[in-house]
Design an enzyme around this catalytic site. Sequence first.
Site, PDB file in Angstrom:
ATOM      1  N   LYS A  84      11.060  51.169 -14.261  1.00 20.25           N
ATOM      2  CA  LYS A  84      11.908  52.071 -15.047  1.00 20.25           C
ATOM      3  C   LYS A  84      13.255  52.181 -14.365  1.00 20.25           C
ATOM      4  O   LYS A  84      13.336  52.427 -13.164  1.00 20.25           O
ATOM      5  CB  LYS A  84      11.226  53.467 -15.111  1.00 20.25           C
ATOM      6  N   LYS A 115      16.230  48.074 -12.108  1.00 20.81           N
ATOM      7  CA  LYS A 115      17.597  48.250 -12.607  1.00 20.81           C
ATOM      8  C   LYS A 115      18.048  46.917 -13.180  1.00 20.81           C
ATOM      9  O   LYS A 115      17.520  45.870 -12.825  1.00 20.81           O
ATOM     10  CB  LYS A 115      18.524  48.664 -11.455  1.00 20.81           C
ATOM     11  N   ASP A 165      23.005  53.211 -18.474  1.00 24.21           N
ATOM     12  CA  ASP A 165      23.727  53.531 -17.243  1.00 24.21           C
ATOM     13  C   ASP A 165      25.197  53.336 -17.619  1.00 24.21           C
ATOM     14  O   ASP A 165      25.534  53.324 -18.819  1.00 24.21           O
ATOM     15  CB  ASP A 165      23.291  52.601 -16.090  1.00 24.21           C
TER      16      ASP A 165
HETATM   17  P1  NDP Z   1      29.929  56.152 -17.797  1.00 19.87           P
HETATM   18  O1  NDP Z   1      30.276  54.745 -18.006  1.00 19.87           O
HETATM   19  O2  NDP Z   1      29.560  57.001 -18.952  1.00 19.87           O
HETATM   20  O3  NDP Z   1      31.112  56.891 -17.032  1.00 19.87           O
HETATM   21  C1  NDP Z   1      31.634  56.491 -15.807  1.00 19.87           C
HETATM   22  C2  NDP Z   1      32.923  57.273 -15.594  1.00 19.87           C
HETATM   23  O4  NDP Z   1      33.380  57.079 -14.269  1.00 19.87           O
HETATM   24  C3  NDP Z   1      34.034  56.820 -16.519  1.00 19.87           C
HETATM   25  O5  NDP Z   1      34.826  57.931 -16.868  1.00 19.87           O
HETATM   26  C4  NDP Z   1      34.819  55.853 -15.619  1.00 19.87           C
HETATM   27  O6  NDP Z   1      36.167  55.697 -15.979  1.00 19.87           O
HETATM   28  C5  NDP Z   1      34.727  56.598 -14.311  1.00 19.87           C
HETATM   29  N1  NDP Z   1      35.002  55.748 -13.175  1.00 19.87           N
HETATM   30  C6  NDP Z   1      34.527  54.513 -12.914  1.00 19.87           C
HETATM   31  N2  NDP Z   1      35.018  54.072 -11.747  1.00 19.87           N
HETATM   32  C7  NDP Z   1      35.810  55.061 -11.276  1.00 19.87           C
HETATM   33  C8  NDP Z   1      36.597  55.223 -10.120  1.00 19.87           C
HETATM   34  N3  NDP Z   1      36.646  54.266  -9.197  1.00 19.87           N
HETATM   35  N4  NDP Z   1      37.286  56.382  -9.955  1.00 19.87           N
HETATM   36  C9  NDP Z   1      37.234  57.354 -10.880  1.00 19.87           C
HETATM   37  N5  NDP Z   1      36.511  57.260 -12.014  1.00 19.87           N
HETATM   38  C10 NDP Z   1      35.812  56.124 -12.190  1.00 19.87           C
HETATM   39  O7  NDP Z   1      28.759  56.158 -16.697  1.00 19.87           O
HETATM   40  P2  NDP Z   1      27.722  57.305 -16.387  1.00 19.87           P
HETATM   41  O8  NDP Z   1      28.392  58.621 -16.474  1.00 19.87           O
HETATM   42  O9  NDP Z   1      26.492  57.049 -17.166  1.00 19.87           O
HETATM   43  O10 NDP Z   1      27.334  56.981 -14.873  1.00 19.87           O
HETATM   44  C11 NDP Z   1      28.146  57.412 -13.780  1.00 19.87           C
HETATM   45  C12 NDP Z   1      27.366  57.253 -12.492  1.00 19.87           C
HETATM   46  O11 NDP Z   1      26.148  58.007 -12.575  1.00 19.87           O
HETATM   47  C13 NDP Z   1      26.944  55.840 -12.130  1.00 19.87           C
HETATM   48  O12 NDP Z   1      26.937  55.727 -10.720  1.00 19.87           O
HETATM   49  C14 NDP Z   1      25.515  55.769 -12.641  1.00 19.87           C
HETATM   50  O13 NDP Z   1      24.762  54.777 -11.977  1.00 19.87           O
HETATM   51  C15 NDP Z   1      25.039  57.157 -12.291  1.00 19.87           C
HETATM   52  N6  NDP Z   1      23.870  57.606 -13.034  1.00 19.87           N
HETATM   53  C16 NDP Z   1      23.898  57.661 -14.394  1.00 19.87           C
HETATM   54  C17 NDP Z   1      22.805  58.106 -15.095  1.00 19.87           C
HETATM   55  C18 NDP Z   1      22.836  58.306 -16.561  1.00 19.87           C
HETATM   56  O14 NDP Z   1      21.879  58.893 -17.092  1.00 19.87           O
HETATM   57  N7  NDP Z   1      23.883  57.934 -17.258  1.00 19.87           N
HETATM   58  C19 NDP Z   1      21.538  58.428 -14.388  1.00 19.87           C
HETATM   59  C20 NDP Z   1      21.647  58.436 -12.954  1.00 19.87           C
HETATM   60  C21 NDP Z   1      22.772  57.999 -12.321  1.00 19.87           C
HETATM   61  P3  NDP Z   1      36.664  54.411 -16.836  1.00 19.87           P
HETATM   62  O15 NDP Z   1      36.295  54.752 -18.238  1.00 19.87           O
HETATM   63  O16 NDP Z   1      38.105  54.373 -16.551  1.00 19.87           O
HETATM   64  O17 NDP Z   1      35.915  53.222 -16.293  1.00 19.87           O
END
Ligand code: NDP
Length: 472
Positions: free
Chosen positions: A117, A153, A193
Amino acid sequence: MESDPQKFRPRAAIAMARCFPPFMSTILDERLEALFQTVVKRNPGETEFHQAVREVFESLGPVLVKHPEFGTHKIIERICEPERQIIFRVPWQDDSGQVRINRGFRVQFNSALGPFKGGLRFHPSVYLGIVKFLGFEQIFKNALTGLPIGGAKGGADFNPKGCSDGEIMRFCQSFMTALHRNLGEYTDVPAGDTGVGTREIGYLFGQYKRLTDRYESGVITGKGLDWGGAKVRKEATGYGTVFFLQEMLAARKDSVEGKVCIVSGAGNVAIYAIEKLQQLGGKVVACSDSNGFIHDKKGLDLALIKQLKEVERRRIADYARHHKRARYTAGGSIWSVPCEVALPCATQNELNGKDASRLLRNGCLAVAEGANMPVTPEGVRVFLDAGIAYGPGKAANAGGVVTSALEMQQNASRDSWGFEFTETRLAEIMRGIHASCYQTAEEFGAPGNYVHGANIAGFIRVARAMLALGLV
Ligand code: NDP
């Protein structure tokens, strides 16, 4: 007889060899150091994977002393080797008729506790090392939930930004065509993700259904509410991170109420972390995307952020056009904004040692990771040395996978739970994760250290299951 873990000392502590990257500056005991070197050698160039492995190894010394059977049965060596790794070509056609080729990955890391998962990430930075770091973390995160799920993953080096809806659909269909044989509700259950939301899950599930002729809802999670999805899944990771934060603060007789907070990112995790912080009386003054950050001292207008990011798929810079009081900084560091609570919710290694020191100078007293491994090892050390409340991602952001497992439960029983009921279950499980990390840290002589607590509690659950299942 079990030995006292508190008396544990490295038998011959050896300083890190120069050949390792700079993040690996801490000391491991001789045996773990040798194991780590083997991991580096067997997985060359996969720096994020090495970083994730080392971080877990740093907690395991006392565990091996207390449980010599884990050493005898080579549990650590086995856990570092994925059960199966799948790398595949993803050909698709763009709107102009040009053929494009991407690379897809699924690393099925460990299924001792249940079917594999873990989410799928579509981002140009994806390569085997990123997928393996995420998959490795996922093993322990899933174990911490107490639910019957293994760790995996996947993803692709595909950049969904700027793609039309048709292009996204064709890419997802091609991705699933290559991967579907390796999935199944009892085998491997992907989810979303970064870059993979409900829209992508829909296209992936639709193609799986077409290829197998089965409406197998439990094969993927993060589905839309009308076709087998679970309420609260969208909110789960962000909400769960704040529930974990709430527990850390409660353990210090404190609360979210009235705290000035900042949240990096403006994606799925960040948006719902902001929502829950606001519901609990926190004042969230900044968030970001990969271009820059906004600072709104009066508190962020979440409805506007949702409109910009979820509906219009615009940049966070556009926020400042609607609210003149807000300041947008292109390319700057959100960690320069003074706050009491910081939630890194964007991406790996986004907060380094200098950022951590700056946060402390500005009065930060709690950090919970919504993203996976967003704080570098130097940053983690700064937080731990300062003794602030610091919740590592594998515990703090487990809410997403928790609710995915709840979605699987609902699919298996052909049921659909209400929002409030599901949120209550999520909150209970997050409280349980906090308690398990807290108690394990105390038991192993590191009170208040959630890094050790999470690594050890997650590892022991998987290790016991692996022992029970024999050499498989
Ligand atoms: P999204 O793609 O929905 O959002 C990611 C966000 O982070 C976007 O706003 C992106 O901006 C921004 N971002 C990316 N790189 C940078 C950076 N270097 N500096 C500032 N902002 C940045 O992803 P999620 O919210 O789903 O996931 C975010 C994190 O959480 C990841 O590490 C993921 O593995 C983790 N996670 C997510 C889960 C989930 O349920 N979604 C579960 C557990 C962990 P831009 O649009 O400009 O790229």
